[in-house]
Design a protein around this motif. Structure first.
Motif, PDB file in Angstrom:
ATOM      1  N   SER A 147       0.915  -1.445  -0.013  1.00 39.13           N
ATOM      2  CA  SER A 147      -0.144   0.009  -0.262  1.00 39.13           C
ATOM      3  C   SER A 147       0.897   1.516  -0.190  1.00 39.13           C
ATOM      4  N   LYS A 148       1.934   1.043   0.422  1.00 39.90           N
ATOM      5  CA  LYS A 148       2.638   2.217   0.645  1.00 39.90           C
ATOM      6  C   LYS A 148       3.111   2.608  -1.089  1.00 39.90           C
ATOM      7  N   VAL A 149       3.673   1.024  -1.122  1.00 39.74           N
ATOM      8  CA  VAL A 149       5.000   1.554  -2.383  1.00 39.74           C
ATOM      9  C   VAL A 149       3.831   2.402  -3.687  1.00 39.74           C
ATOM     10  N   ASN A 150       2.250   1.243  -3.635  1.00 41.86           N
ATOM     11  CA  ASN A 150       1.191   2.009  -4.704  1.00 41.86           C
ATOM     12  C   ASN A 150       1.004   3.696  -4.129  1.00 41.86           C
ATOM     13  N   ARG A 151       1.065   4.725  -2.903  1.00 37.02           N
ATOM     14  CA  ARG A 151       0.888   5.826  -2.513  1.00 37.02           C
ATOM     15  C   ARG A 151       2.124   6.626  -2.634  1.00 37.02           C
ATOM     16  N   SER A 152       3.089   5.799  -3.115  1.00 32.66           N
ATOM     17  CA  SER A 152       4.213   6.709  -3.743  1.00 32.66           C
ATOM     18  C   SER A 152       4.152   6.865  -5.205  1.00 32.66           C
ATOM     19  N   THR A 153       3.695   5.467  -5.755  1.00 28.60           N
ATOM     20  CA  THR A 153       3.658   6.196  -7.448  1.00 28.60           C
ATOM     21  C   THR A 153       2.616   7.155  -7.836  1.00 28.60           C
ATOM     22  N   LYS A 154       1.757   7.859  -6.799  1.00 23.69           N
ATOM     23  CA  LYS A 154       0.901   9.156  -7.141  1.00 23.69           C
ATOM     24  C   LYS A 154       1.478   9.980  -6.914  1.00 23.69           C
ATOM     25  N   TYR A 155       2.896   9.873  -6.759  1.00 24.21           N
ATOM     26  CA  TYR A 155       3.756  11.363  -6.338  1.00 24.21           C
ATOM     27  C   TYR A 155       4.615  10.910  -7.328  1.00 24.21           C
ATOM     28  N   ALA A 156       4.092  10.696  -8.868  1.00 25.73           N
ATOM     29  CA  ALA A 156       5.299  10.014  -9.639  1.00 25.73           C
ATOM     30  C   ALA A 156       5.367  11.921 -10.569  1.00 25.73           C
ATOM     31  N   LEU A 157       4.277  12.504 -10.453  1.00 30.31           N
ATOM     32  CA  LEU A 157       4.193  13.266 -11.811  1.00 30.31           C
ATOM     33  C   LEU A 157       5.250  14.838 -10.883  1.00 30.31           C
ATOM     34  N   LEU A 158       4.852  14.429  -9.137  1.00 28.71           N
ATOM     35  CA  LEU A 158       6.071  15.267  -8.977  1.00 28.71           C
ATOM     36  C   LEU A 158       7.451  14.676  -8.425  1.00 28.71           C
ATOM     37  N   PHE A 159       7.305  13.794  -8.610  1.00 22.28           N
ATOM     38  CA  PHE A 159       8.908  13.743  -8.976  1.00 22.28           C
ATOM     39  C   PHE A 159       9.734  14.165 -10.267  1.00 22.28           C
ATOM     40  N   ILE A 160       8.682  13.150 -10.824  1.00 25.53           N
ATOM     41  CA  ILE A 160       9.099  13.982 -13.035  1.00 25.53           C
ATOM     42  C   ILE A 160       9.383  14.859 -12.608  1.00 25.53           C
ATOM     43  N   GLY A 161       8.015  16.066 -12.401  1.00 26.45           N
ATOM     44  CA  GLY A 161       8.198  17.244 -12.982  1.00 26.45           C
ATOM     45  C   GLY A 161       9.004  18.002 -11.996  1.00 26.45           C
ATOM     46  N   ALA A 178      16.044   5.212  -3.343  1.00 35.07           N
ATOM     47  CA  ALA A 178      15.845   6.688  -3.137  1.00 35.07           C
ATOM     48  C   ALA A 178      17.642   6.707  -3.677  1.00 35.07           C
ATOM     49  N   SER A 179      18.674   6.619  -2.450  1.00 36.33           N
ATOM     50  CA  SER A 179      20.158   6.832  -2.451  1.00 36.33           C
ATOM     51  C   SER A 179      20.651   6.278  -4.286  1.00 36.33           C
ATOM     52  N   ALA A 180      20.371   5.168  -4.523  1.00 31.05           N
ATOM     53  CA  ALA A 180      20.199   4.628  -5.662  1.00 31.05           C
ATOM     54  C   ALA A 180      20.085   5.754  -7.108  1.00 31.05           C
ATOM     55  N   SER A 215      17.585  14.993  -2.669  1.00 29.89           N
ATOM     56  CA  SER A 215      17.683  14.752  -1.197  1.00 29.89           C
ATOM     57  C   SER A 215      16.269  14.467  -0.121  1.00 29.89           C
ATOM     58  N   LEU A 216      16.340  17.027  -0.914  1.00 27.65           N
ATOM     59  CA  LEU A 216      14.950  17.140  -0.335  1.00 27.65           C
ATOM     60  C   LEU A 216      13.893  16.729  -0.234  1.00 27.65           C
ATOM     61  N   LEU A 217      13.438  16.629  -1.894  1.00 23.92           N
ATOM     62  CA  LEU A 217      12.358  15.879  -2.316  1.00 23.92           C
ATOM     63  C   LEU A 217      12.340  14.754  -2.105  1.00 23.92           C
ATOM     64  N   TYR A 218      12.929  13.790  -1.685  1.00 22.65           N
ATOM     65  CA  TYR A 218      12.967  12.462  -1.197  1.00 22.65           C
ATOM     66  C   TYR A 218      12.720  12.334  -0.019  1.00 22.65           C
ATOM     67  N   ALA A 219      12.933  13.061   1.062  1.00 24.09           N
ATOM     68  CA  ALA A 219      12.996  13.110   2.065  1.00 24.09           C
ATOM     69  C   ALA A 219      11.319  13.548   2.256  1.00 24.09           C
ATOM     70  N   PHE A 220      11.488  14.588   1.549  1.00 27.67           N
ATOM     71  CA  PHE A 220       9.339  14.708   1.673  1.00 27.67           C
ATOM     72  C   PHE A 220       8.963  14.224   1.762  1.00 27.67           C
ATOM     73  N   LEU A 221       9.130  12.982   0.095  1.00 27.13           N
ATOM     74  CA  LEU A 221       7.755  12.337  -0.105  1.00 27.13           C
ATOM     75  C   LEU A 221       7.516  11.413   0.892  1.00 27.13           C
ATOM     76  N   PHE A 222       9.317  10.490   1.625  1.00 30.47           N
ATOM     77  CA  PHE A 222       9.079   9.251   2.159  1.00 30.47           C
ATOM     78  C   PHE A 222       8.265  10.028   3.967  1.00 30.47           C
ATOM     79  N   PHE A 223       8.378  11.284   4.117  1.00 26.94           N
ATOM     80  CA  PHE A 223       7.440  11.943   4.956  1.00 26.94           C
ATOM     81  C   PHE A 223       5.809  12.212   5.449  1.00 26.94           C
ATOM     82  N   VAL A 242       0.046  18.811   4.830  1.00 22.57           N
ATOM     83  CA  VAL A 242       1.457  18.800   4.966  1.00 22.57           C
ATOM     84  C   VAL A 242       1.648  18.639   3.264  1.00 22.57           C
ATOM     85  N   GLY A 243       0.756  17.840   2.581  1.00 21.85           N
ATOM     86  CA  GLY A 243       1.116  17.469   0.970  1.00 21.85           C
ATOM     87  C   GLY A 243       1.090  18.926   0.224  1.00 21.85           C
TER      88      GLY A 243
END
Length: 429
Positions: free
Chosen positions: A287-301, A354-356, A383-391, A402-403
């Motif tokens: 469920s967490k991985v599935n939730r993370s994919t919903k932020y794909a546009l945020l990451f790419i953009g 994320a590190s890789a 790093s800030l972007l990935y830390a924000f998504l993890f939080f 928060v988002g």
């Protein structure tokens, strides 16, 4: 505006379109997640089918049969056998739940042993007969105590009623119902003293969920369990919800102001009165991985926006092929996250993937620019972007606010840096 000045704007538009095109990869990643979830369900079903699946406790109820005469249109009199299922006035269930974790392949299944005591109080047969418009209890042709659980493989011992060896529950094939329940019955017809109070111990095995039915007028359940991560399910919340007491001691007190009327053929309708608990998996990574994919546009953009600003402010040369390769790296990040989560859990898998990804993109940019400062800037921003998504993924109720605040802040930063770009300057200026 000449053609040279239009190039950054055109490239920006192309990059926006490219960001949307790369989202085509996300449904394939979600499909992969669903496939792995299906495999997990198969493994879980394999384990629980040999132990005991979700359990719902049905009863105890009193079952009566009686005959009534009906006059037909041609004045002929016929007798018809009627049945009725009598619910208890008061019912209480107490006991302990001991859990164990069964590992199979990559997955864990929560199994439990329940040691319960059931107590129920019924109206006497005279009152029941009066409600059914009968003259006396003597008109009952059968009186039985009915009991069942949803998966009969969970029974661990024979059930003796009121500590009386002659009163035991046995499977009754003559009781017809429209569900898959294997009904047990105890014949009370020949008892000299009608039974109004019933109690018996119940030891059963099950997995993941334990449900009860609020079919009595007054229902009480008090449990103790050694499992801490509990989710309350069904139509009634426990008394302990939102109170500062141990979550491992759930209890319910439910009052029904209206009687429940049904018969054996409609036992499935009793599910609307269900309540209970679910033993949640501590590491629900799918469920967490599935939730993370919903932020794909945020990451790419945001990554593309950072590259675009760096390219124009620092005079870098990043062509569209480089953008595509970075976009694919961001998409593959989700696949890495999924695969590592199955072995290491979500948090550790997130750090690794994320590190890789961050190191891959940073070294790629350094190879293009040969500028350590720019590469470190990209490293810090990612790093800030990935830390924000993890939080954000760790939050539940507060994730939206928060988002939204985080995105607003990111937009403000992008607007600030966009002011430093001058699309109208001449080529030689």
């Amino acid at each position: 505006m000449n053609k040279e000045n239009q190039k950054p704007m055109i490239k920006g538009i192309v990059i926006c379109v490219l960001s949307l095109v790369l989202l085509i990869c996300i449904p394939f990643i979600n499909s992969l997640i669903s496939e792995r979830q299906s495999f997990q369900a198969e493994v879980t079903n394999e384990v629980t089918s040999k132990w005991g699946q979700h359990q719902t406790i049905y009863g105890p109820f009193i079952y009566v049969e009686y005959q009534k005469e009906y006059v037909l249109k041609d004045n002929n009199v016929v007798k018809k056998t009627n049945t009725n299922l009598i619910m208890p006035i008061n019912q209480s269930i107490t006991g302990d739940l001991k859990t164990q974790i069964k590992k199979r392949s990559l997955y864990e299944v929560t199994l439990y042993n329940a040691d319960l005591m059931l107590n129920a109080q019924f109206q006497n047969l005279e009152t029941i007969a009066k409600k059914l418009k009968l003259e006396s209890p003597a008109e009952f042709t059968k009186v039985k105590l009915i009991f069942a659980i949803s998966d009969s493989r969970g029974f661990m011992q024979q059930i003796t009623v009121n500590n009386t060896p002659s009163l035991v529950f046995e499977q009754d094939p003559n009781l017809e119902n429209n569900s898959s329940l294997n009904l047990l019955s105890c014949d009370l017809t020949s008892l000299e003293t009608p039974m109004t109070e019933v109690s018996f111990p119940l030891q059963l095995k099950g997995s993941t969920q334990l449900n009860f039915l609020a079919t009595a007028k007054q229902n009480k359940v008090n449990l103790k369990t050694d499992y801490s991560d509990i989710k309350y399910i069904g139509n009634y919340l426990p008394d302990t919800e939102n109170q500062e007491i141990s979550q491992t001691d759930p209890s319910w007190t439910i009052f029904q102001s209206f009687p429940v009327n049904t018969n054996l053929k409609d036992t499935y309708s009793l599910e609307q009165f269900s309540y209970g608990l679910e033993f949640m998996q501590m590491n629900d990574f799918y469920s967490k991985v599935n939730r993370s994919t919903k932020y794909a546009l945020l990451f790419i953009g945001l990554t593309f926006a950072t590259f675009f600003f760096m390219e124009n402010l620092k005079n870098l040369s990043i062509n569209l092929l480089h953008y595509v390769l970075v976009g694919f790296a961001l998409c593959i990040n989700f696949v890495l996250l999924l695969s590592f989560s199955e072995y290491l859990g979500f948090s550790i898998a997130y750090i690794i993937s994320a590190s890789a990804t961050i190191l891959l993109i940073t070294t790629f940019i350094y190879g293009l620019s040969k500028n350590l400062r720019i590469s470190l800037t990209i490293f810090g921003l990612l790093s800030l972007l990935y830390a924000f998504l993890f939080f954000l993924l760790q939050l539940k109720e507060a994730a939206l606010i928060v988002g939204s605040v985080g995105l607003f802040a990111i937009l403000a930063i992008l607007m600030y840096f966009s002011k430093r770009m001058n699309f109208n300057k001449s080529k030689n200026s």
